[in-house]
Design an enzyme around this catalytic site. Structure first.
Site, PDB file in Angstrom:
ATOM      1  N   LYS A  22       0.839  -1.212   0.000  1.00  0.00           N
ATOM      2  CA  LYS A  22       0.000   0.000   0.000  1.00  0.00           C
ATOM      3  C   LYS A  22       0.868   1.254   0.000  1.00  0.00           C
ATOM      4  CE  LYS A  22      -1.745   1.833   3.967  1.00  0.00           C
ATOM      5  NZ  LYS A  22      -1.527   3.275   4.117  1.00  0.00           N
ATOM      6  N   ASN A  23       1.827   1.290   0.917  1.00  0.00           N
ATOM      7  CA  ASN A  23       2.578   2.537   1.069  1.00  0.00           C
ATOM      8  C   ASN A  23       3.551   2.797  -0.088  1.00  0.00           C
ATOM      9  OD1 ASN A  23       1.102   3.215   3.256  1.00  0.00           O
ATOM     10  ND2 ASN A  23       2.605   2.547   4.776  1.00  0.00           N
ATOM     11  N   ARG A  91      -4.549   9.851   2.902  1.00  0.00           N
ATOM     12  CA  ARG A  91      -3.377  10.660   3.218  1.00  0.00           C
ATOM     13  C   ARG A  91      -2.572  10.976   1.959  1.00  0.00           C
ATOM     14  NH1 ARG A  91      -2.903  13.666   7.139  1.00  0.00           N
ATOM     15  NH2 ARG A  91      -0.828  14.483   7.300  1.00  0.00           N
ATOM     16  N   CYS A 115      -5.668   8.036   8.282  1.00  0.00           N
ATOM     17  CA  CYS A 115      -6.006   7.558   9.628  1.00  0.00           C
ATOM     18  C   CYS A 115      -5.734   8.636  10.674  1.00  0.00           C
ATOM     19  CB  CYS A 115      -5.179   6.328   9.976  1.00  0.00           C
ATOM     20  SG  CYS A 115      -5.666   4.853   9.089  1.00  0.00           S
ATOM     21  N   ARG A 120       0.153  14.329  12.596  1.00  0.00           N
ATOM     22  CA  ARG A 120       0.429  14.107  11.175  1.00  0.00           C
ATOM     23  C   ARG A 120       0.537  15.405  10.372  1.00  0.00           C
ATOM     24  NH1 ARG A 120      -2.265   8.906   8.559  1.00  0.00           N
ATOM     25  NH2 ARG A 120      -0.145   8.628   7.835  1.00  0.00           N
ATOM     26  N   ASP A 123       4.432  19.933   7.628  1.00  0.00           N
ATOM     27  CA  ASP A 123       5.263  21.132   7.528  1.00  0.00           C
ATOM     28  C   ASP A 123       6.593  20.876   6.820  1.00  0.00           C
ATOM     29  OD1 ASP A 123       5.538  19.518   9.804  1.00  0.00           O
ATOM     30  OD2 ASP A 123       6.509  21.086  10.984  1.00  0.00           O
ATOM     31  N   ASP A 303       3.592   0.576  11.968  1.00  0.00           N
ATOM     32  CA  ASP A 303       2.388  -0.023  11.373  1.00  0.00           C
ATOM     33  C   ASP A 303       2.144  -1.450  11.868  1.00  0.00           C
ATOM     34  OD1 ASP A 303       2.175   2.336  10.004  1.00  0.00           O
ATOM     35  OD2 ASP A 303       2.981   1.553   8.128  1.00  0.00           O
ATOM     36  N   ILE A 325       6.442   7.016  17.009  1.00  0.00           N
ATOM     37  CA  ILE A 325       6.188   7.759  15.769  1.00  0.00           C
ATOM     38  C   ILE A 325       4.911   8.589  15.843  1.00  0.00           C
ATOM     39  CG2 ILE A 325       5.981   7.563  13.238  1.00  0.00           C
ATOM     40  CD1 ILE A 325       8.670   6.480  14.268  1.00  0.00           C
ATOM     41  N   ARG A 395      -8.971  -0.088   3.141  1.00  0.00           N
ATOM     42  CA  ARG A 395      -8.044   0.867   2.543  1.00  0.00           C
ATOM     43  C   ARG A 395      -6.673   0.249   2.326  1.00  0.00           C
ATOM     44  NH1 ARG A 395      -6.938   4.948   6.326  1.00  0.00           N
ATOM     45  NH2 ARG A 395      -5.157   4.962   4.960  1.00  0.00           N
TER      46      ARG A 395
HETATM   47  N1  EPU Z   1       5.838  14.614  10.723  1.00  0.00           N
HETATM   48  C1  EPU Z   1       5.877  15.974  11.000  1.00  0.00           C
HETATM   49  N2  EPU Z   1       5.941  16.846   9.950  1.00  0.00           N
HETATM   50  C2  EPU Z   1       5.975  16.421   8.656  1.00  0.00           C
HETATM   51  C3  EPU Z   1       5.954  15.043   8.385  1.00  0.00           C
HETATM   52  C4  EPU Z   1       5.873  14.163   9.446  1.00  0.00           C
HETATM   53  O1  EPU Z   1       5.831  16.379  12.152  1.00  0.00           O
HETATM   54  O2  EPU Z   1       6.041  17.253   7.755  1.00  0.00           O
HETATM   55  C5  EPU Z   1       5.732  13.664  11.846  1.00  0.00           C
HETATM   56  C6  EPU Z   1       4.341  12.999  11.824  1.00  0.00           C
HETATM   57  O3  EPU Z   1       3.398  13.765  12.530  1.00  0.00           O
HETATM   58  C7  EPU Z   1       4.621  11.665  12.474  1.00  0.00           C
HETATM   59  C8  EPU Z   1       6.061  11.342  12.066  1.00  0.00           C
HETATM   60  O4  EPU Z   1       6.625  12.582  11.642  1.00  0.00           O
HETATM   61  O5  EPU Z   1       4.550  11.781  13.854  1.00  0.00           O
HETATM   62  C9  EPU Z   1       6.185  10.291  10.976  1.00  0.00           C
HETATM   63  O6  EPU Z   1       5.557  10.729   9.832  1.00  0.00           O
HETATM   64  P1  EPU Z   1       5.946  10.257   8.359  1.00  0.00           P
HETATM   65  O7  EPU Z   1       5.901  11.461   7.498  1.00  0.00           O
HETATM   66  O8  EPU Z   1       7.172   9.421   8.348  1.00  0.00           O
HETATM   67  O9  EPU Z   1       4.702   9.308   8.033  1.00  0.00           O
HETATM   68  P2  EPU Z   1       3.706   9.442   6.832  1.00  0.00           P
HETATM   69  O10 EPU Z   1       4.428   9.691   5.575  1.00  0.00           O
HETATM   70  O11 EPU Z   1       2.574  10.324   7.215  1.00  0.00           O
HETATM   71  C10 EPU Z   1       3.890   6.912   6.175  1.00  0.00           C
HETATM   72  C11 EPU Z   1       2.887   5.820   5.978  1.00  0.00           C
HETATM   73  C12 EPU Z   1       2.333   5.414   7.325  1.00  0.00           C
HETATM   74  C13 EPU Z   1       3.485   4.958   8.215  1.00  0.00           C
HETATM   75  C14 EPU Z   1       4.556   6.037   8.303  1.00  0.00           C
HETATM   76  C15 EPU Z   1       5.773   5.609   9.079  1.00  0.00           C
HETATM   77  C16 EPU Z   1       1.993   6.321   3.807  1.00  0.00           C
HETATM   78  C17 EPU Z   1       0.847   6.814   3.008  1.00  0.00           C
HETATM   79  N3  EPU Z   1       1.823   6.294   5.109  1.00  0.00           N
HETATM   80  O12 EPU Z   1       3.155   7.969   6.796  1.00  0.00           O
HETATM   81  O13 EPU Z   1       1.465   4.325   7.073  1.00  0.00           O
HETATM   82  O14 EPU Z   1       2.988   4.690   9.495  1.00  0.00           O
HETATM   83  O15 EPU Z   1       4.955   6.444   6.993  1.00  0.00           O
HETATM   84  O16 EPU Z   1       6.347   4.498   8.510  1.00  0.00           O
HETATM   85  O17 EPU Z   1       3.007   5.925   3.266  1.00  0.00           O
HETATM   86  C18 EPU Z   1      -0.266   2.826   7.598  1.00  0.00           C
HETATM   87  O18 EPU Z   1       0.047   2.204   6.586  1.00  0.00           O
HETATM   88  O19 EPU Z   1      -1.073   2.394   8.454  1.00  0.00           O
HETATM   89  C19 EPU Z   1       0.345   4.138   7.839  1.00  0.00           C
HETATM   90  C20 EPU Z   1      -0.132   5.011   8.717  1.00  0.00           C
END
Ligand code: EPU
Length: 416
Positions: A22-23, A91, A115, A120, A123, A303, A325, A395
């Site tokens: 998925k990711n 997302r 989710c 999340r 910035d 995850d 995280i 999803r």
């Molecule tokens: N964060 C910030 N600012 C940003 C970006 C992230 O503060 O600009 C913080 C987030 O709030 C969070 C942490 O950094 O606390 C990690 O966020 P990250 O950006 O790494 O996660 P993401 O890109 O939002 C993806 C996956 C998630 C998975 C995470 C970590 C996708 C669409 N989603 O999320 O997948 O948990 O990386 O590996 O790729 C899931 O599959 O259930 C899922 C939530």
């Protein structure tokens, strides 16, 4: 059709094939608009993909999907504002920020969905776009991001965010000059994306490291990629096997993406065997408690935190699990406790007092991986469990009900 019923304690045997990640696919589909024509193989059957396809259709991208392979033709693509009706469904809709900015130097898109597991914020993504020369205006929930020209820059991420790394790669791949992303995420899904972009002619170096170097090219063309196997789906079914398996075989697993997960299973004394790309699992008694902390890759994946909590319920003793995280990723706990678990939440940590005997109940899926944790609980509980709001599960888990029914689980959709 938003509920499933499960009659627990069936032994699971046979084969479950893991689908494409998925990711990965959620970044590959937006990346696909950067070229003229491309092909993505092993696309999973999940609603996140359906929702991204809706956005592609809206942008006038032509595509066809045949047996898991999607053929994309961007000949008539239009840059149109992406409203909330599209963006809020997932997302990853925000990967169209980087992709459209890259292709058209302008994007208008509403706030993304996904989710509810923490703040999340994004910035770092916006900071990256600005470093590349973009201007950002935010009106209510609408993000307008534009640039006369995108220019390579050095971008130091405060945290190795998966999403920020993806969006900055997408935005910089055709920028003028070289972009460096320091403290980049190095999840396997990023490697998959880089391989796809490089197959279109992009010049991205530093795969699997925290420093990516992107030498902007003027144009991308063609492109072909196979979505990697979903490591989280694999982990989820391996857990089902350790709880209920009778030589349950999980096939198409990239074991090297699950090293930290297997380390935890080893500490617990779980009965599983890796043979090539298959993992053979068996119900394990006398599991040991364990301490786990989630972390960025290659650490223990957040995850899999909620799914493994269900296994910890079967261990003999107290396990401690710390979530590093997200701030709000314990919404499964309330329902597990209602099913008979004894789990205490202490800020970013939970204490799981095992072993517990679970009983079927009416429970609700609050987010994708909480849903997976509840399915695992329902499979090992006595009696019947009804799980509502399974839209979250659909999803991210391709053909979940079919895959589990095929190996002997009593699980079905309720049509009411
Ligand atoms: N964060 C910030 N600012 C940003 C970006 C992230 O503060 O600009 C913080 C987030 O709030 C969070 C942490 O950094 O606390 C990690 O966020 P990250 O950006 O790494 O996660 P993401 O890109 O939002 C993806 C996956 C998630 C998975 C995470 C970590 C996708 C669409 N989603 O999320 O997948 O948990 O990386 O590996 O790729 C899931 O599959 O259930 C899922 C939530």
């Amino acid at each position: 059709m938003d509920k499933i019923k499960v009659i627990g304690q069936q032994r699971l045997s046979g084969k479950i094939y893991i689908s494409g990640s998925k990711n990965s696919v959620v970044s590959l589909l937006p990346a696909a608009i950067l070229t003229d024509e491309c092909v993505i193989e092993k696309v999973p059957h999940i609603s996140d993909v359906d929702n991204l396809e809706e956005i592609l259709r809206y942008l006038n991208v032509k595509f066809s999907l045949e047996s898991g392979t999607i053929y994309i033709d961007n000949g008539d693509i239009l840059n149109k504002p992406i409203g909330e009706e599209y963006s809020s469904k997932l997302r990853a809709s925000y990967y169209f920020m980087g992709a459209l900015l890259s292709r058209f130097k302008k994007v208008e898109i509403s706030f993304p969905g996904g989710c509810n597991i923490g703040k999340r914020s994004f910035d770092f993504h916006l900071m990256g776009f600005e470093k590349l020369g973009a201007e950002i205006t935010i009106k209510d929930n609408l993000y307008i991001i534009k640039a006369d020209e995108l220019k390579g820059a050095v971008i130091d991420l405060p945290f190795p965010s998966v999403g920020a790394t993806v969006n900055i790669i997408l935005a910089s791949v055709m920028a003028k000059g070289v972009t460096v992303i320091n403290n980049a995420a190095r999840e396997p899904e990023i490697e998959n994306l880089i391989e796809f972009l490089n197959s279109m002619g992009a010049k991205i170096k530093g795969v699997n490291t925290n420093r990516l170097e992107i030498d902007g090219v003027s144009k991308l063309s063609g492109g072909k990629i196979k979505v990697i196997p979903d490591r989280i789906e694999a982990g989820t079914y391996i857990l089902a096997g350790v709880m209920n398996g009778d030589d349950l075989e999980i096939c198409n697993v990239e074991a090297k993406h699950l090293t930290s997960f297997f380390e935890v299973l080893d500490k617990m004394g779980a009965n599983y065997k890796i043979i090539g790309d298959r993992v053979i699992t068996n119900k394990t008694l006398n599991l040991k408690p364990v301490n786990i902390e989630t972390n960025v890759y290659p650490g223990f994946a957040t995850d899999l935190q909620q799914p493994i909590t269900t296994l910890l319920l079967q261990a003999n003793g107290i396990s401690v699990l710390k979530e590093n995280i997200y701030e709000n990723r314990f919404q499964n706990v309330q329902y597990l406790n209602e099913m008979g678990a004894d789990i205490e939440i202490l800020g970013d940590t939970i204490k799981v007092y095992g072993p517990s005997l679970l009983k079927g109940k009416l429970v609700r899926t609050s987010d994708l991986r909480a849903g997976a944790a509840l399915v695992l609980a329902a499979l090992s509980a006595s009696g019947e469990t009804t799980i509502t709001d399974i839209k979250h599960l659909l999803r991210g888990y391709s053909d979940l009900i079919k895959k589990l029914s095929n190996v002997g689980a009593k699980i079905w959709l309720i049509d009411e």
